[in-house]
Motif scaffolding. Sequence first.
Motif, mmCIF file in Angstrom:
data_model
loop_
_atom_site.group_PDB
_atom_site.id
_atom_site.type_symbol
_atom_site.label_atom_id
_atom_site.label_comp_id
_atom_site.label_asym_id
_atom_site.label_seq_id
_atom_site.Cartn_x
_atom_site.Cartn_y
_atom_site.Cartn_z
ATOM 1 N N PRO A 1 0.843 -1.201 0.000
ATOM 2 C CA PRO A 1 0.000 0.000 0.000
ATOM 3 C C PRO A 1 0.876 1.248 0.000
ATOM 4 O O PRO A 1 2.047 1.206 0.411
ATOM 5 N N THR A 2 0.329 2.364 -0.443
ATOM 6 C CA THR A 2 1.097 3.605 -0.522
ATOM 7 C C THR A 2 0.547 4.642 0.457
ATOM 8 O O THR A 2 -0.530 4.477 1.038
ATOM 9 N N ASN A 3 1.282 5.727 0.602
ATOM 10 C CA ASN A 3 0.879 6.804 1.494
ATOM 11 C C ASN A 3 -0.126 7.765 0.863
ATOM 12 O O ASN A 3 -0.493 8.758 1.491
ATOM 13 N N ASP A 4 -0.579 7.465 -0.331
ATOM 14 C CA ASP A 4 -1.613 8.283 -0.974
ATOM 15 C C ASP A 4 -2.539 7.332 -1.724
ATOM 16 O O ASP A 4 -2.330 7.042 -2.894
ATOM 17 N N MET A 5 -3.548 6.841 -1.031
ATOM 18 C CA MET A 5 -4.414 5.825 -1.590
ATOM 19 C C MET A 5 -5.872 6.233 -1.433
ATOM 20 O O MET A 5 -6.351 6.485 -0.316
ATOM 21 N N THR A 6 -6.593 6.318 -2.542
ATOM 22 C CA THR A 6 -8.009 6.669 -2.499
ATOM 23 C C THR A 6 -8.822 5.460 -2.034
ATOM 24 O O THR A 6 -8.322 4.327 -1.990
ATOM 25 N N MET A 7 -10.083 5.691 -1.737
ATOM 26 C CA MET A 7 -10.948 4.603 -1.320
ATOM 27 C C MET A 7 -11.092 3.563 -2.423
ATOM 28 O O MET A 7 -11.139 2.356 -2.155
ATOM 29 N N GLU A 8 -11.163 4.007 -3.671
ATOM 30 C CA GLU A 8 -11.277 3.069 -4.793
ATOM 31 C C GLU A 8 -10.036 2.188 -4.889
ATOM 32 O O GLU A 8 -10.133 0.971 -5.116
ATOM 33 N N GLN A 9 -8.868 2.790 -4.695
ATOM 34 C CA GLN A 9 -7.623 2.016 -4.725
ATOM 35 C C GLN A 9 -7.535 1.051 -3.543
ATOM 36 O O GLN A 9 -7.047 -0.072 -3.681
ATOM 37 N N GLY B 1 4.091 -3.127 8.232
ATOM 38 C CA GLY B 1 4.374 -1.752 7.844
ATOM 39 C C GLY B 1 3.083 -0.969 7.974
ATOM 40 O O GLY B 1 2.028 -1.530 8.292
ATOM 41 N N MET B 2 3.154 0.323 7.741
ATOM 42 C CA MET B 2 1.936 1.128 7.787
ATOM 43 C C MET B 2 2.055 2.308 6.846
ATOM 44 O O MET B 2 3.158 2.752 6.509
ATOM 45 N N VAL B 3 0.909 2.791 6.413
ATOM 46 C CA VAL B 3 0.847 3.949 5.523
ATOM 47 C C VAL B 3 -0.283 4.859 6.002
ATOM 48 O O VAL B 3 -1.068 4.495 6.877
ATOM 49 N N LYS B 4 -0.349 6.034 5.415
ATOM 50 C CA LYS B 4 -1.394 6.993 5.762
ATOM 51 C C LYS B 4 -2.773 6.405 5.482
ATOM 52 O O LYS B 4 -2.919 5.502 4.659
ATOM 53 N N GLU C 1 -6.780 15.425 0.674
ATOM 54 C CA GLU C 1 -5.326 15.348 0.734
ATOM 55 C C GLU C 1 -4.869 14.147 1.547
ATOM 56 O O GLU C 1 -5.407 13.842 2.618
ATOM 57 N N ALA C 2 -3.857 13.448 1.036
ATOM 58 C CA ALA C 2 -3.267 12.333 1.776
ATOM 59 C C ALA C 2 -2.705 12.840 3.101
ATOM 60 O O ALA C 2 -2.116 13.917 3.166
ATOM 61 N N GLY C 3 -2.897 12.066 4.155
ATOM 62 C CA GLY C 3 -2.485 12.499 5.484
ATOM 63 C C GLY C 3 -3.633 13.046 6.299
ATOM 64 O O GLY C 3 -3.478 13.397 7.468
ATOM 65 N N THR C 4 -4.813 13.122 5.680
ATOM 66 C CA THR C 4 -6.028 13.480 6.407
ATOM 67 C C THR C 4 -6.539 12.229 7.104
ATOM 68 O O THR C 4 -6.626 11.166 6.503
ATOM 69 N N THR C 5 -6.862 12.352 8.386
ATOM 70 C CA THR C 5 -7.197 11.149 9.134
ATOM 71 C C THR C 5 -8.130 11.473 10.292
ATOM 72 O O THR C 5 -8.591 12.604 10.449
#
Length: 441
Positions: free
Chosen positions: A181-189, A304-307, A315-319
């Motif tokens: 997984p990546t640090n910028d992943m949409t819900m669809e991905q 491991g972990m990602v955003k 924006e990626a990093g929104t949580t």
Amino acid sequence: MKKFLALTMAGAMALSLAACGGSTSSEATSEAASTEAAGTTETATDGEQVTLNWAVWDLESTAYWQAMADGYMASHPNVTIEMTDLGSTDYMTQLATQLAGGNGELDILTIKDIPGYSNLINLEMLVPMNDLLTRDTADFGGVIEQLTASDGNFYAVPFRSDFWVLFYNKDMFDQAGIDYPTNDMTMEQFDALIREVSEKTGAYGNIYHTWRSDVTLFGILDGQNTIIDGTYDFLKPYYEMVLSEQADGVVPDYGELKTSGLHYSAAFENGQAAMCNMGSWFIATLQTYNAEAEANGVEPVNFGMVKYPHPEGVEAGTTLGTVTSLGINPYSENQAAAADFINWCVSDEGAAAIAATGTFPAVSNEQINDIIAATEGFPTDEASKEALNTVAVYLEMPLTDKASEIETVLNEEHDAIMTGAETVDDGIANMNSRVQEVLAG
């Protein structure tokens, strides 16, 4: 067939939020207390011996309490910090009981949850912190604003914060030949990855725990929606996505999770699920599991972990996040010293002391993240370290005195939707009508 382990389900950690403004008499009491605390600092600085009594829970099993006390006392030799352990069960109720009748024995009050925070405000048991906090409120990433009551005051300052990330099992991805997984992943991905890794490993692609927050709170990441508005149509795509995954067998069945008692940690640790969307507190759980793995005769988890996954356009990093805060007893005779301690706890020095225990402070920066990433057992890859950087953290609910009632309705309808007792449309319609009744009441 994928099998469940019969393990005890841990108590829900999701945070429901509520707060409200004080009454006129509360404002007067708080103003006087704030003036007393702000008007002098000699008890914290002039060498006079001061003993502060700090209300906490689970003192023996929680490392950061003593680390914070020791760190402060090392640079303030005239101050002695004693801690009163009220236990974790019904802590906020116990705290309110301790404060009843204007009891000034406790000086520093740890705020465990926001419904309890709201209650203490109503009971006039907290000093306004607006004029006492020396750190810029912007450093808290918008959390202070979310803790501000309708009277314009915030009555506690967050020192600890947990936020949601996506955990994944590196070995399972490697064996399946799938990119991490990546640090910028949409819900669809995210949905596509869940399906791919499940197909290629035979395990679940992800485990959504049975908390409502695991599914519905993807919907508030755009900053446009909240859980208290009384209209919940924005939740539909997230329910439909997870229910579709559930129907296709790529995530565990919600009903079976509840009846079997399978905990998210067990499913992830035992390789039954390749991913798990969960709070940052899970890092320490996995570090402990891996440290004890050999002695317990189990395999460590190469995690491991990602955003956190996010909707398109966010924006990626929104949580999502939860906070633990500190406040001051208005009946304390040591308010200035208590304020000084709280300001130290949210300083860079205090944040570093908290981070050294593997706990996330409420204020963070690259240096703090370096400390967290250096703790034993933290993943060594750069993506996992980058996952610690957030751009916005939304608490589950804005401040409202209706939070508990709203939470009850949403949890009931969530359970009905996820078990198939109601359709998504019917469940959301019920949320809309029932919460609007709560708001009108």
